[in-house]
Write a protein that holds these residues in place. Sequence first.
Motif, PDB file in Angstrom:
ATOM      1  N   SER A  39      28.160  20.017 -21.779  1.00 40.90           N
ATOM      2  CA  SER A  39      26.758  19.604 -21.835  1.00 40.90           C
ATOM      3  C   SER A  39      25.826  20.786 -22.028  1.00 40.90           C
ATOM      4  N   ALA A  40      26.378  21.980 -22.227  1.00 43.73           N
ATOM      5  CA  ALA A  40      25.542  23.139 -22.551  1.00 43.73           C
ATOM      6  C   ALA A  40      26.408  24.153 -23.276  1.00 43.73           C
ATOM      7  N   GLY A  41      25.747  24.987 -24.090  1.00 40.49           N
ATOM      8  CA  GLY A  41      26.485  25.985 -24.854  1.00 40.49           C
ATOM      9  C   GLY A  41      27.214  26.969 -23.966  1.00 40.49           C
ATOM     10  N   MET A  42      26.720  27.128 -22.719  1.00 38.36           N
ATOM     11  CA  MET A  42      27.330  28.129 -21.842  1.00 38.36           C
ATOM     12  C   MET A  42      28.655  27.660 -21.248  1.00 38.36           C
ATOM     13  N   GLN A  43      28.877  26.337 -21.217  1.00 37.75           N
ATOM     14  CA  GLN A  43      30.033  25.846 -20.466  1.00 37.75           C
ATOM     15  C   GLN A  43      31.390  26.374 -20.945  1.00 37.75           C
ATOM     16  N   LEU A  67      27.039  16.744 -25.067  1.00 35.84           N
ATOM     17  CA  LEU A  67      26.756  15.347 -24.781  1.00 35.84           C
ATOM     18  C   LEU A  67      26.234  15.241 -23.358  1.00 35.84           C
ATOM     19  N   ARG A  68      25.091  14.621 -23.210  1.00 36.18           N
ATOM     20  CA  ARG A  68      24.525  14.399 -21.873  1.00 36.18           C
ATOM     21  C   ARG A  68      24.266  12.915 -21.713  1.00 36.18           C
ATOM     22  N   THR A  69      24.759  12.369 -20.597  1.00 31.13           N
ATOM     23  CA  THR A  69      24.672  10.919 -20.446  1.00 31.13           C
ATOM     24  C   THR A  69      23.513  10.489 -19.567  1.00 31.13           C
ATOM     25  N   GLU A  86      23.115  19.216 -30.770  1.00 32.60           N
ATOM     26  CA  GLU A  86      23.709  20.533 -30.986  1.00 32.60           C
ATOM     27  C   GLU A  86      22.803  21.607 -30.394  1.00 32.60           C
ATOM     28  N   MET A  87      23.441  22.532 -29.703  1.00 38.45           N
ATOM     29  CA  MET A  87      22.701  23.560 -29.000  1.00 38.45           C
ATOM     30  C   MET A  87      22.974  24.915 -29.634  1.00 38.45           C
ATOM     31  N   LEU A  88      21.913  25.561 -30.091  1.00 39.68           N
ATOM     32  CA  LEU A  88      22.045  26.909 -30.631  1.00 39.68           C
ATOM     33  C   LEU A  88      21.968  27.868 -29.446  1.00 39.68           C
ATOM     34  N   PHE A 155      14.224  27.216 -12.814  1.00 37.30           N
ATOM     35  CA  PHE A 155      15.477  27.750 -12.272  1.00 37.30           C
ATOM     36  C   PHE A 155      16.572  26.847 -12.815  1.00 37.30           C
ATOM     37  N   TRP A 156      17.537  27.409 -13.566  1.00 37.49           N
ATOM     38  CA  TRP A 156      18.512  26.554 -14.243  1.00 37.49           C
ATOM     39  C   TRP A 156      19.892  26.651 -13.595  1.00 37.49           C
ATOM     40  N   THR A 157      20.468  25.490 -13.249  1.00 45.74           N
ATOM     41  CA  THR A 157      21.863  25.414 -12.784  1.00 45.74           C
ATOM     42  C   THR A 157      22.569  24.323 -13.591  1.00 45.74           C
ATOM     43  N   TRP A 198      13.320  26.157 -26.551  1.00 43.76           N
ATOM     44  CA  TRP A 198      14.334  27.186 -26.294  1.00 43.76           C
ATOM     45  C   TRP A 198      14.272  27.589 -24.837  1.00 43.76           C
ATOM     46  N   ASN A 199      15.447  27.716 -24.255  1.00 49.33           N
ATOM     47  CA  ASN A 199      15.533  28.124 -22.857  1.00 49.33           C
ATOM     48  C   ASN A 199      16.335  29.415 -22.754  1.00 49.33           C
ATOM     49  N   ASN A 200      15.776  30.424 -22.097  1.00 45.98           N
ATOM     50  CA  ASN A 200      16.493  31.670 -21.811  1.00 45.98           C
ATOM     51  C   ASN A 200      16.816  31.696 -20.324  1.00 45.98           C
ATOM     52  N   VAL A 201      18.108  31.608 -19.989  1.00 50.41           N
ATOM     53  CA  VAL A 201      18.482  31.628 -18.575  1.00 50.41           C
ATOM     54  C   VAL A 201      18.960  33.030 -18.206  1.00 50.41           C
ATOM     55  N   PHE A 202      18.390  33.560 -17.128  1.00 48.31           N
ATOM     56  CA  PHE A 202      18.809  34.882 -16.652  1.00 48.31           C
ATOM     57  C   PHE A 202      19.829  34.642 -15.550  1.00 48.31           C
ATOM     58  N   ILE A 221      23.210  36.633 -19.895  1.00 50.79           N
ATOM     59  CA  ILE A 221      22.138  35.871 -20.545  1.00 50.79           C
ATOM     60  C   ILE A 221      22.758  34.629 -21.176  1.00 50.79           C
ATOM     61  N   ASP A 222      22.104  33.494 -20.928  1.00 50.69           N
ATOM     62  CA  ASP A 222      22.561  32.225 -21.506  1.00 50.69           C
ATOM     63  C   ASP A 222      21.340  31.561 -22.113  1.00 50.69           C
ATOM     64  N   THR A 223      21.324  31.402 -23.418  1.00 44.94           N
ATOM     65  CA  THR A 223      20.153  30.733 -23.985  1.00 44.94           C
ATOM     66  C   THR A 223      20.584  29.465 -24.712  1.00 44.94           C
ATOM     67  N   GLY A 224      19.647  28.546 -24.828  1.00 42.74           N
ATOM     68  CA  GLY A 224      19.961  27.307 -25.528  1.00 42.74           C
ATOM     69  C   GLY A 224      18.730  26.764 -26.218  1.00 42.74           C
ATOM     70  N   ALA A 225      18.874  26.501 -27.524  1.00 48.25           N
ATOM     71  CA  ALA A 225      17.767  25.924 -28.281  1.00 48.25           C
ATOM     72  C   ALA A 225      18.287  24.660 -28.956  1.00 48.25           C
TER      73      ALA A 225
HETATM   74  N1  SER Z   1      22.155  26.542 -20.144  1.00 45.85           N
HETATM   75  C1  SER Z   1      20.767  26.407 -20.480  1.00 45.85           C
HETATM   76  C2  SER Z   1      20.412  24.988 -20.842  1.00 45.85           C
HETATM   77  O1  SER Z   1      21.280  24.175 -20.988  1.00 45.85           O
HETATM   78  C3  SER Z   1      20.418  27.330 -21.615  1.00 45.85           C
HETATM   79  O2  SER Z   1      21.417  27.341 -22.574  1.00 45.85           O
HETATM   80  O3  SER Z   1      19.267  24.680 -20.973  1.00 45.85           O
END
Ligand code: SER
Length: 884
Positions: A39-43, A67-69, A86-88, A155-157, A198-202, A221-225
């Motif tokens: 559900s995120a590019g970082m996973q 995919l987010r339900t 799709e997450m860049l 704050f992103w988790t 766009w989200n930049n997660v530190f 760094i984890d970003t998602g656009a």
């Molecule tokens: N993980 C963050 C999000 O899903 C940034 O990629 O928003």
Amino acid sequence: MDSSAIRDAFFSFFEGRGHVRLPSAPLVLKDDPSVLFTSAGMQPLVPYFTGRKQPPAKRIVTVQKVLRTSDIDEVGHDGYHQTFWEMLGNFSIGDYWKSESLQWSWELLTGPFGFDGDRLVATVHTSDDEAYDIWTRQIKLPPHRVFRLGDAANFWTPGPTGLCGPDSEIFIDTGPQPGVPPHACDPSESCGRYVEIWNNVFQQYDRQADGRLVPLSKKNIDTGAGLERITQVLEGVPGDTFRTDLFRPIVEKIEQLAHVAYGGGEADRSIRIVAEHSRAATFLIADGIDPSNEGRGYVLRRLIRRAALHARKLGLQTGSIPQLGLVSVRVMQGHYHELATHRERIVQTLENEEHKFEQTLSSGLDQLNGAIGAARSAGRGGIDGDTAFRLYDTFGFPVEMTRELAGAAGLRVDEGRYRDLLEEQRARSRASAKFSQDAMRFGQFYEHLREREGVRSVFTGYDELGSEGTILWLASTGTSVEEAREGSEVEIVLDRTPFYAEGGGQVGDRGHITTSEGRAMVADTQTPAPDVTVMIGTVVDGVLRVGARAHAEVDAALRRATMRNHTGTHLLHAALRRVLGEEVHQAGSLVHAPNLRFDFTLGRAPTRDELRRVEDEVNAAILANADVHADLVPLQDALASGAQHLFDEKYGAEVRVVQAGPTSRELCGGTHCRATGDVGLLLITKEESVGAGIRRIEAVTGEGALADVRALRERMERAAQTLRVPPERLPEAVEQLAQQRQRVEKELDAARRAGMDTSAVRLVAKAETVDGTRLVVADVGDADAEHLRALSDKVRDQLGSGVVVLGGIRGERAALAVGVTKDLTPRVNADAIVKQVAPIIGGSGGGRPQSATGGGREIARLAEALDAARGIVRDHFDGGRGSA
Ligand code: SER
């Protein structure tokens, strides 16, 4: 810029800044059974962030399918919400930090993407002075356009636990006077003014189950656009993903099938739901999910059924969902080859599920409407949980749908009771459930084993087919066991094993495992967790115990044949690229002992001559008997050297590169021959299309090729014997035979026609007259529907004005044909007569007003059917009452 250009620009921007591009991981992560879907590019990168796995590079860039339900019910209400998207993302693994990350987001947005900088605003966490300063001092965004917000917004988790940290989000300000204070609202409020892009997660903490934030030793760094959001803006359709090039072909197909127009109408919501869900379902199926009533399969089922329900609302026919799935395949396969590879399964699965749903829908709808009516007339405010459960259990009606339909009637559903009933039922089925090789549980079991017990197996099978080892673990009927006795199914883990686990298109090895006390036959080998090889089979003799020394012996004949086919596959791949061009990419493969199957991209059918050249190239490489060897090299070096690789595979920092002769170089973990000559001979046995832009070749090597040639020779000899010619004269003999046959058929045809003419004349002569109209009704004996039609047309044409009804029987089928002259069709209709009387012979039929046919199996009732037809015609003319 369209969506493809956006993906490309994103990749090249970050590749230009030292990032390594990784392909999108699947929607279901093998290594992480804890999440339902990616559900995120970082996973997929979590093992790299935590240090569990060595990353291929410290800077990574991906376009990840997700995919987010959680928002599924929101889909359709507006042009934004989606389940699949799709997450860049650009990622730093203990490398760069906030300053580069924010600066690059800004540069890409206002540079290559061409966003108007005056329309952008940013948010940071209240405590994050560093990010605030970067925005206001380094990037020079006016302070009133940088919002400092609390935990909820910044704050992103990924979930209740996991890698997390403060973030900074970038929004487009769609307000009337962009960027001018006072703001009507801030970006965390849903006033509609700000659109997040766009989200930049530190990422600096790992949140524990008890809520503690443990600082990471290395910060990431984890970003998602969102690709769709950016595409909306750059294609000039802000706020409506369904007008972007990603969705337009799907929406157009719906418009065309349903004769509706998208945009501003009542149908919009359903159009969006059908488009979005059919696309999401297509991707899930391509990643191996099947519809079911549990977990991932249930999400898929819900998506398909919700799409099918709204398709029905739009008046679409059954079968439209698979058609729409194909449109998604076409639109997206350039970026996601798995769609093309699994095209058939996608269509089949969508078809089956839509069909199942159709069957239950009508009965379910009746039930639900009944319940809604009853609730209303009794003045109750809702549908009870028992009804909702029964609808789900018996009719496969998802509760969300009951909620939606009841909601439309102003009623609520008692979901508490529904859930209790569901839980009861699940507990019952759990209790009775036998050992299930459910892939998810299988994976989870061994993933835990790996983590908790440190279980690992060393693969020795590149060098030998038999190895000595120790039994580390045994599992039988779903649980760990200390020993397994004769007759029991067993999963065996050894510390060293020559058994190759299924992967990279090559099947798992079979063979035997023997200890001093017993022996097991291995039917399959899998690797459910990294470096854990599990041999699955049955104890055929004595007993196997944990801790025992064991000899593991791979079935050599099968494995050698498989290796020939694997090396053959590589040579074939290289030859295809040389003969047909660089356009050819692998789209999938199956390597096992009997043959090999190779799917590849090509926008046309290869010619016979090209295929022969491919075969020649491969066999020249085989005859050259060149060395085949494998090296471990860093991923970047391998990619830089042009080694072929697959897009949907995840590779580690070091990869295995297999070199087969001078021309073939591929990333591959499979087992291969030592020299190309070992392949023996490669013969292409089949070439076909398996979808738009995808071709499939099947081929045989070694003993398979020998068997193929031999079978061919035997078939030829048999045919030659029958025709009494020597085998080499077979082609001419067959040609002669075909010519002869054509001649005979012509003669036969002429004879039949002459016969028919006579019969027609005879039938016309027997015509009766009813109220001035001529009527022929007859059983002509041996005839099928085709024959009857021809004859009845002839009779009709000779009648001048009249009706002809003919019946006949051929084999076990009775047939009918009805003809009506044109002048009478306003009064009697051939199609209607057939439809009325065909059921008498247990069948059906139809046609046009002047000519129709039918058939059925109840041959004994043919006379009855003819009488009925006669009756119908007579009624019309005798009584002169209207038309049939
Ligand atoms: N993980 C963050 C999000 O899903 C940034 O990629 O928003």
